[in-house]
Design an enzyme around this catalytic site. Structure first.
Site: not given
Length: 269
Positions: A126, A192, A222
């Site tokens: 992502a 991850n 993120h």
């Protein structure tokens, strides 16, 4: 290995795997999933498979000779199945990148790939900006930090649920602060992306990580910040969660599809 774009196999058949299968079906391109590897105790019902071959043992999948295998199951699946695939010359893409925080496993995978003359690809998931990190690394990176923010619901079933009452949060709350090795180990299904950042930058132990539960967000956020000889950069992404799995960003599922397409390209751009 054969270059058959319809002889792709998946390890695992959860929300991400099903999303990938559905995406290929809708696109009408040359790619198609042909088989899945799932331990018998987790096997889907036959009517869920849509004609896919189902294997319970990795040796059966190896005998089927897939052109590419995509792991989208768990850290355990990487450890239990991927070395054998690589050793037998089968190129493999892994989604559970956090598993590579285990140096012994990483060394084992590299050895297996060398023995089988196969290729192991870890998807970016992502996050973006990893190409910048890899480029900057050669000149020297002083610091790399990752901050991940998701809704409290996305942290259910993780150590965060034991530390705070996720359902009653009224403001952003830090649920983890440490390094990428710890984050990948404690939050394998949620973090991850931290492993992808660590691999592209300065490693698992040196990469700082902060994870936040925020009741006000509707996207998975993120942020990566880095400083080094090249200068500095900060990149932030706000990703819609996968409809069937709020722990995972939709972009992470899309990154698998892109990794498959790039695998079969004659020119990688």
């Amino acid at each position: 290995m054969p270059d058959d774009k319809t002889r792709i196999a998946l390890i695992g058949f959860g929300a991400m795997a099903r999303s990938l299968q559905a995406s290929f079906y809708k696109s009408g391109n040359d790619f198609a999933v042909g088989a899945v590897l799932v331990p018998a105790e987790f096997a889907p019902a036959p009517n869920e498979l849509g004609g896919l071959r189902l294997f319970h043992d990795v040796s059966e999948l190896i005998d089927w000779r897939p052109s590419l295998v995509v792991e989208c199951a768990s850290h355990d699946a990487v450890r239990d199945f991927v070395p054998a695939l690589l050793r037998n010359g089968i190129d493999t893409i892994i989604v559970s990148v956090g598993s590579l925080g285990d140096k012994m496993l990483l060394d084992n995978l590299e050895l297996a790939a060398n023995e089988g003359r196969s290729r192991l690809t870890a998807v970016s998931g992502a996050i973006g900006g990893l190409d910048v990190l890899r480029s900057a690394r050669s000149a020297g990176l002083r610091s790399v930090a990752y901050t991940g923010t998701k809704s409290p619901k996305a942290w259910t079933g993780t150590p965060a649920a034991d530390a705070v009452d996720l359902a009653s949060l009224s403001q952003p709350t830090v649920i983890f602060k440490g390094n990428a090795e710890q984050a990948a180990r404690l939050y394998p299904k949620n973090a991850n992306v931290t492993a992808a950042v660590a691999l592209a930058g300065i490693g698992f132990e040196a990469t700082g990580v902060v994870l936040i539960a925020d009741p006000h967000v509707t996207t998975n956020r993120h942020r990566v910040q880095a400083e080094g000889a090249f200068g500095s950069f900060s990149i932030e992404l706000q990703n819609a969660p996968l409809p069937d799995n709020p722990k995972t960003s939709w972009l992470a599922a899309l990154s698998i599809e892109e990794a498959i397409i790039r695998h079969f390209r004659f020119i990688d751009v």
